[in-house]
Design a protein around this motif. Structure first.
Motif, PDB file in Angstrom:
ATOM      1  N   PHE A 192       0.810  -1.231   0.000  1.00 32.37           N
ATOM      2  CA  PHE A 192       0.000   0.000   0.000  1.00 32.37           C
ATOM      3  C   PHE A 192       0.834   1.267   0.000  1.00 32.37           C
ATOM      4  O   PHE A 192       0.362   2.327  -0.393  1.00 32.37           O
ATOM      5  N   ASP A 193       2.106   1.179   0.426  1.00 28.17           N
ATOM      6  CA  ASP A 193       2.873   2.401   0.660  1.00 28.17           C
ATOM      7  C   ASP A 193       3.946   2.668  -0.382  1.00 28.17           C
ATOM      8  O   ASP A 193       4.789   3.528  -0.192  1.00 28.17           O
ATOM      9  N   ASN A 194       3.963   1.893  -1.470  1.00 26.30           N
ATOM     10  CA  ASN A 194       4.947   2.219  -2.495  1.00 26.30           C
ATOM     11  C   ASN A 194       4.451   1.878  -3.897  1.00 26.30           C
ATOM     12  O   ASN A 194       3.593   1.021  -4.079  1.00 26.30           O
ATOM     13  N   ILE A 195       5.017   2.593  -4.854  1.00 23.10           N
ATOM     14  CA  ILE A 195       4.710   2.293  -6.243  1.00 23.10           C
ATOM     15  C   ILE A 195       6.002   1.894  -6.953  1.00 23.10           C
ATOM     16  O   ILE A 195       7.081   2.346  -6.581  1.00 23.10           O
ATOM     17  N   GLU A 196       5.830   1.051  -7.963  1.00 28.58           N
ATOM     18  CA  GLU A 196       6.966   0.661  -8.778  1.00 28.58           C
ATOM     19  C   GLU A 196       7.042   1.608  -9.958  1.00 28.58           C
ATOM     20  O   GLU A 196       6.052   1.801 -10.656  1.00 28.58           O
ATOM     21  N   VAL A 197       8.231   2.228 -10.155  1.00 30.15           N
ATOM     22  CA  VAL A 197       8.402   3.144 -11.291  1.00 30.15           C
ATOM     23  C   VAL A 197       9.482   2.649 -12.256  1.00 30.15           C
ATOM     24  O   VAL A 197       9.902   3.371 -13.143  1.00 30.15           O
ATOM     25  N   GLY A 198       9.952   1.441 -12.041  1.00 31.18           N
ATOM     26  CA  GLY A 198      10.959   0.890 -12.940  1.00 31.18           C
ATOM     27  C   GLY A 198      11.283  -0.533 -12.532  1.00 31.18           C
ATOM     28  O   GLY A 198      10.951  -0.969 -11.433  1.00 31.18           O
ATOM     29  N   GLN A 199      11.906  -1.265 -13.439  1.00 29.37           N
ATOM     30  CA  GLN A 199      12.225  -2.668 -13.135  1.00 29.37           C
ATOM     31  C   GLN A 199      13.399  -3.126 -13.990  1.00 29.37           C
ATOM     32  O   GLN A 199      13.778  -2.472 -14.966  1.00 29.37           O
TER      33      GLN A 199
ATOM     34  N   ASP B 265       6.508  12.406 -13.560  1.00 29.98           N
ATOM     35  CA  ASP B 265       5.397  12.222 -14.490  1.00 29.98           C
ATOM     36  C   ASP B 265       4.074  12.433 -13.732  1.00 29.98           C
ATOM     37  O   ASP B 265       3.959  12.053 -12.564  1.00 29.98           O
ATOM     38  N   PRO B 266       3.070  13.021 -14.396  1.00 34.20           N
ATOM     39  CA  PRO B 266       1.782  13.236 -13.709  1.00 34.20           C
ATOM     40  C   PRO B 266       1.222  11.986 -13.040  1.00 34.20           C
ATOM     41  O   PRO B 266       0.589  12.079 -11.983  1.00 34.20           O
ATOM     42  N   ILE B 267       1.473  10.812 -13.607  1.00 35.67           N
ATOM     43  CA  ILE B 267       0.876   9.615 -12.992  1.00 35.67           C
ATOM     44  C   ILE B 267       1.517   9.307 -11.631  1.00 35.67           C
ATOM     45  O   ILE B 267       0.836   8.887 -10.694  1.00 35.67           O
ATOM     46  N   VAL B 268       2.802   9.569 -11.528  1.00 35.88           N
ATOM     47  CA  VAL B 268       3.484   9.332 -10.242  1.00 35.88           C
ATOM     48  C   VAL B 268       3.037  10.389  -9.234  1.00 35.88           C
ATOM     49  O   VAL B 268       2.722  10.082  -8.076  1.00 35.88           O
ATOM     50  N   LEU B 269       2.975  11.632  -9.692  1.00 37.74           N
ATOM     51  CA  LEU B 269       2.559  12.713  -8.793  1.00 37.74           C
ATOM     52  C   LEU B 269       1.124  12.495  -8.323  1.00 37.74           C
ATOM     53  O   LEU B 269       0.792  12.745  -7.165  1.00 37.74           O
ATOM     54  N   SER B 270       0.283  12.006  -9.221  1.00 34.59           N
ATOM     55  CA  SER B 270      -1.105  11.748  -8.844  1.00 34.59           C
ATOM     56  C   SER B 270      -1.173  10.656  -7.773  1.00 34.59           C
ATOM     57  O   SER B 270      -1.896  10.802  -6.778  1.00 34.59           O
ATOM     58  N   ALA B 271      -0.415   9.578  -7.968  1.00 36.76           N
ATOM     59  CA  ALA B 271      -0.415   8.489  -6.982  1.00 36.76           C
ATOM     60  C   ALA B 271       0.042   9.018  -5.623  1.00 36.76           C
ATOM     61  O   ALA B 271      -0.557   8.710  -4.584  1.00 36.76           O
ATOM     62  N   ARG B 272       1.066   9.851  -5.634  1.00 37.90           N
ATOM     63  CA  ARG B 272       1.594  10.366  -4.364  1.00 37.90           C
ATOM     64  C   ARG B 272       0.595  11.309  -3.691  1.00 37.90           C
ATOM     65  O   ARG B 272       0.415  11.285  -2.477  1.00 37.90           O
ATOM     66  N   ARG B 273      -0.047  12.124  -4.527  1.00 36.56           N
ATOM     67  CA  ARG B 273      -1.011  13.067  -3.956  1.00 36.56           C
ATOM     68  C   ARG B 273      -2.199  12.311  -3.351  1.00 36.56           C
ATOM     69  O   ARG B 273      -2.644  12.600  -2.248  1.00 36.56           O
ATOM     70  N   CYS B 274      -2.708  11.310  -4.079  1.00 35.66           N
ATOM     71  CA  CYS B 274      -3.851  10.533  -3.567  1.00 35.66           C
ATOM     72  C   CYS B 274      -3.481   9.800  -2.280  1.00 35.66           C
ATOM     73  O   CYS B 274      -4.282   9.730  -1.343  1.00 35.66           O
ATOM     74  N   ALA B 275      -2.271   9.242  -2.229  1.00 34.69           N
ATOM     75  CA  ALA B 275      -1.850   8.502  -1.033  1.00 34.69           C
ATOM     76  C   ALA B 275      -1.771   9.435   0.174  1.00 34.69           C
ATOM     77  O   ALA B 275      -2.129   9.070   1.294  1.00 34.69           O
ATOM     78  N   LYS B 276      -1.312  10.664  -0.078  1.00 33.42           N
ATOM     79  CA  LYS B 276      -1.200  11.636   1.011  1.00 33.42           C
ATOM     80  C   LYS B 276      -2.589  11.986   1.520  1.00 33.42           C
ATOM     81  O   LYS B 276      -2.857  11.986   2.725  1.00 33.42           O
ATOM     82  N   GLU B 277      -3.472  12.254   0.570  1.00 37.38           N
ATOM     83  CA  GLU B 277      -4.829  12.678   0.912  1.00 37.38           C
ATOM     84  C   GLU B 277      -5.624  11.551   1.592  1.00 37.38           C
ATOM     85  O   GLU B 277      -6.330  11.756   2.553  1.00 37.38           O
ATOM     86  N   LEU B 278      -5.451  10.332   1.069  1.00 35.93           N
ATOM     87  CA  LEU B 278      -6.236   9.196   1.557  1.00 35.93           C
ATOM     88  C   LEU B 278      -5.687   8.591   2.830  1.00 35.93           C
ATOM     89  O   LEU B 278      -6.422   8.307   3.769  1.00 35.93           O
ATOM     90  N   MET B 279      -4.375   8.357   2.842  1.00 34.28           N
ATOM     91  CA  MET B 279      -3.786   7.580   3.946  1.00 34.28           C
ATOM     92  C   MET B 279      -2.796   8.397   4.762  1.00 34.28           C
ATOM     93  O   MET B 279      -2.214   7.881   5.708  1.00 34.28           O
ATOM     94  N   ASP B 280      -2.573   9.643   4.344  1.00 33.23           N
ATOM     95  CA  ASP B 280      -1.589  10.502   4.977  1.00 33.23           C
ATOM     96  C   ASP B 280      -0.197   9.850   5.002  1.00 33.23           C
ATOM     97  O   ASP B 280       0.479   9.851   6.022  1.00 33.23           O
ATOM     98  N   ILE B 281       0.170   9.263   3.887  1.00 33.30           N
ATOM     99  CA  ILE B 281       1.524   8.694   3.798  1.00 33.30           C
ATOM    100  C   ILE B 281       2.268   9.278   2.593  1.00 33.30           C
ATOM    101  O   ILE B 281       1.646   9.690   1.626  1.00 33.30           O
ATOM    102  N   ASP B 282       3.594   9.308   2.722  1.00 33.64           N
ATOM    103  CA  ASP B 282       4.424   9.708   1.585  1.00 33.64           C
ATOM    104  C   ASP B 282       4.772   8.440   0.823  1.00 33.64           C
ATOM    105  O   ASP B 282       5.588   7.637   1.272  1.00 33.64           O
TER     106      ASP B 282
END
Ligand SMILES: [Zn+2]
Length: 434
Positions: free
Chosen positions: A199-206, A356-373
Motif C-alpha cells: 500500500f505504501d509504495n509504487i513501482e516506477v521501474g524494473q 510524471d503526472p501519474i506518479v505525482l497523482s499516486a503520491r497526492r492521492c496517497a497523502k490525501e487518503l492515507m496521509d503517507i508519503d
C-alpha cells in the motif's frame, strides 16, 4: 521546482471539483466495501493456474461483472484458450489511461504446505486468504471495482479508460500483453498495472530479463580413464559456471533522478529481504544457475551438458553487454568451438520519471487518503509493465499485497489494503482524466 510546487502547478485550485468528486467516490467505495471484498473472494475461488493456463471460467466471471455495470468490452483470442478482455469506459478522443491486469496465477503447488486451502478465499484476521490474493487478483478486482463505481455513479470523464485483462502474464505474456501491443490494441497516455507493491509504495521501474541457455559438447570415453581420455562436458561446465559468476560484477552507474530512486530502491530491498549484500540486486546483473543437466551415466565421460541461467539486467546496462561478456569468458576458457549459447529476452531495465503526472497523482492521492508519503522505487523483478514502458507509455505498478506468499505458499492480502487500493485507482483516474 520542489515536489509541492509541481503538485500545485498540476492541480491548481480550479481543479477543486475533481477533489470533491474524489472524496465523493471514496465515500461510495467505503459504503460498498462488503461488495468489493466479496468480489475479491469470488475471484480467488476460481482457480486459474498457469501452467496449464485455463482462464476461461475467471474470464467469464469478469465479463459478468462488466455486464452488471454496463461497461462495454470485447474479447480477443490470439490462440484458442487465451482470451484477452478489452474493456473501455469514458470519453473517446481525450487522454487515455490504460489498466492492465492478469487473471492467471501461479500453481498452488503442494497443498499440504499451505496453512489454509489455497482457493478458499476466506477472511481471517483482516486478511483474504488464497492463491492470487496478492498476485494479482485483488489488485485486478479492486481496480475493476473502482471503475465500476465511477460508471455506476455516472462520473464525467474528459478522457477514456482502457482495461486490458490478460491470460498469461505468469508464462511471459506472449498471448496477452505482448500480443496486444504487437497488434495495436494498446495505445494510451498513462498505464496503471495493479501488480503487488504494497500500500505504501509504487513501482516506477524494473530490471530487464535475459535468459541464457548454454550447451557444452564433450567427448565420451570409459569413466575409468577420465580425465586422460575423453573430454567431460560436465567438468568443463563446472568451470564455465564458476567463471560466469563474473557477470555479477556488471553494474549500472547513475546520476540525477535515477540515482535518487536507485538509492531509495536499495534501501527498500534491504528492509524487505534482510540478506547481506542483497541491495546489489538493484543495480547489478544477477545470475541464477537454475537448471543444469548433463551426462548419461556415472561411469561414462559426459559428452554433453546444458545449463539454464536467469540473468536480470539493471537499468542502465544493456543485455548485449552481458552477452558479450559471456562470449569473452567462453573464449578465455578455450570453449568457443564446443559451446553453443542461446539467449531469450535481452532487454535492459525500464522506468518512468518520478515527475510524471501519474506518479505525482499516486503520491497526492496517497497523502490525501492515507496521509503517507508514497515511496517510488524500482523493482528487482520484472512484469508485463515492460511492454508499456517500451511503447513509451508512462506506467506505474501499484497493488495491494503481502510479499511473503507471492509465488510460494500461504498467499494473503489485507482487506484494508484492498479498500485503499480501490480508492487510489478511482482517485488517480479522476486526477488524470476527471
Ligand atoms: Zn503478477
Amino acid at each position: 521546482m520542489c515536489y509541492n510546487q509541481i503538485i500545485a502547478a498540476l492541480w491548481p485550485p480550479e481543479r477543486m471539483s475533481v477533489f470533491m468528486q474524489q472524496h465523493e467516490i471514496w465515500k461510495i467505495i467505503d459504503e460498498r466495501q462488503e461488495d468489493l471484498i466479496r468480489f475479491c473472494q469470488d475471484i480467488i475461488r476460481i482457480p486459474s493456474e498457469n501452467p496449464p493456463g485455463d482462464v476461461e471460467d475467471v474470464t467469464k466471471f469478469i465479463c459478468d461483472f462488466l455486464d452488471t455495470y454496463h461497461i462495454p468490452y470485447e474479447i480477443v483470442r490470439p490462440v484458442p484458450g487465451c482470451p484477452n478482455i478489452l474493456a473501455t469506459f469514458g470519453k473517446k478522443g481525450g487522454k487515455r489511461v490504460v489498466f492492465n491486469g492478469h487473471c492467471d496465477v501461479v500453481p498452488a503447488g503442494d497443498e499440504s504446505k499451505w496453512d489454509f486451502p489455497p482457493y478458499s478465499g476466506e477472511i481471517k484476521d483482516g486478511r483474504i486468504l488464497g492463491r492470487g490474493t496478492s498476485d494479482m487478483k485483488c489488485g485486478l478486482a479492486s481496480s475493476l471495482f473502482a471503475i465500476a463505481m465511477l460508471a455506476q455513479h455516472n462520473a464525467e470523464l474528459s478522457g477514456e479508460i482502457l482495461y486490458t485483462i490478460v491470460p498469461d502474464e505468469e508464462t511471459g505474456g506472449y498471448h496477452g500483453t505482448q500480443w496486444l501491443f504487437e497488434h495495436g490494441y494498446i495505445k494510451g497516455d498513462w498505464g496503471i498495472v495493479p501488480e503487488p507493491t504494497g500500500f505504501d509504495n509504487i513501482e516506477v521501474g524494473q530490471k530487464g530479463n535475459l535468459g541464457i541457455h548454454l550447451t557444452l559438447t564433450g567427448r565420451s570415453a570409459h569413466g575409468s580413464l577420465a580425465p586422460y581420455v575423453g573430454q567431460s562436458a560436465v567438468e568443463d561446465m563446472m568451470e564455465l559456471c564458476q567463471a560466469l559468476k563474473e557477470l555479477r560484477e556488471i553494474h549500472g552507474s547513475y546520476d540525477g533522478e535515477i540515482a535518487q530512486v536507485m538509492e531509495v530502491s536499495k534501501q527498500a530491498i534491504r528492509n524487505i529481504q534482510k540478506a547481506p549484500g542483497v541491495d546489489n540486486c538493484m543495480d547489478h546483473v544477477t545470475v541464477n544457475f537454475g537448471v543444469i543437466q548433463g551426462g548419461t551415466k556415472y561411469n561414462m565421460v559426459a559428452d554433453s551438458c546444458q545449463v539454464d541461467i536467469d540473468c536480470r539486467v539493471p537499468i542502465g546496462v544493456d543485455g548485449e553487454q552481458v552477452q558479450e561478456k559471456v562470449a569473452e569468458i567462453v573464449e578465455r576458457l578455450g570453449l568457443t568451438d564446443r559451446c553453443k549459447a542461446e539467449y531469450r529476452g535481452g532487454r535492459t531495465g525500464n522506468y518512468c520519471s518520478i515527475n510524471d503526472p501519474i506518479v505525482l497523482s499516486a503520491r497526492r492521492c496517497a497523502k490525501e487518503l492515507m496521509d503517507i508519503d508514497l515511496i517510488a522505487a524500482y523493482q528487482w523483478a520484472s512484469s508485463d509493465t515492460r511492454y508499456f514502458r517500451e511503447a513509451g507509455i508512462s506506467t506505474i505498478q501499484y497493488g495491494p499485497s503481502n510479499a511473503e506468499g507471492i509465488h510460494t505458499y500461504n498467499e494473503t492480502v489485507d482487506v484494508k489494503d484492498v479498500v485503499s487500493a480501490c480508492k487510489m485507482y478511482a482517485g488517480m483516474i479522476l486526477d488524470l482524466i476527471g
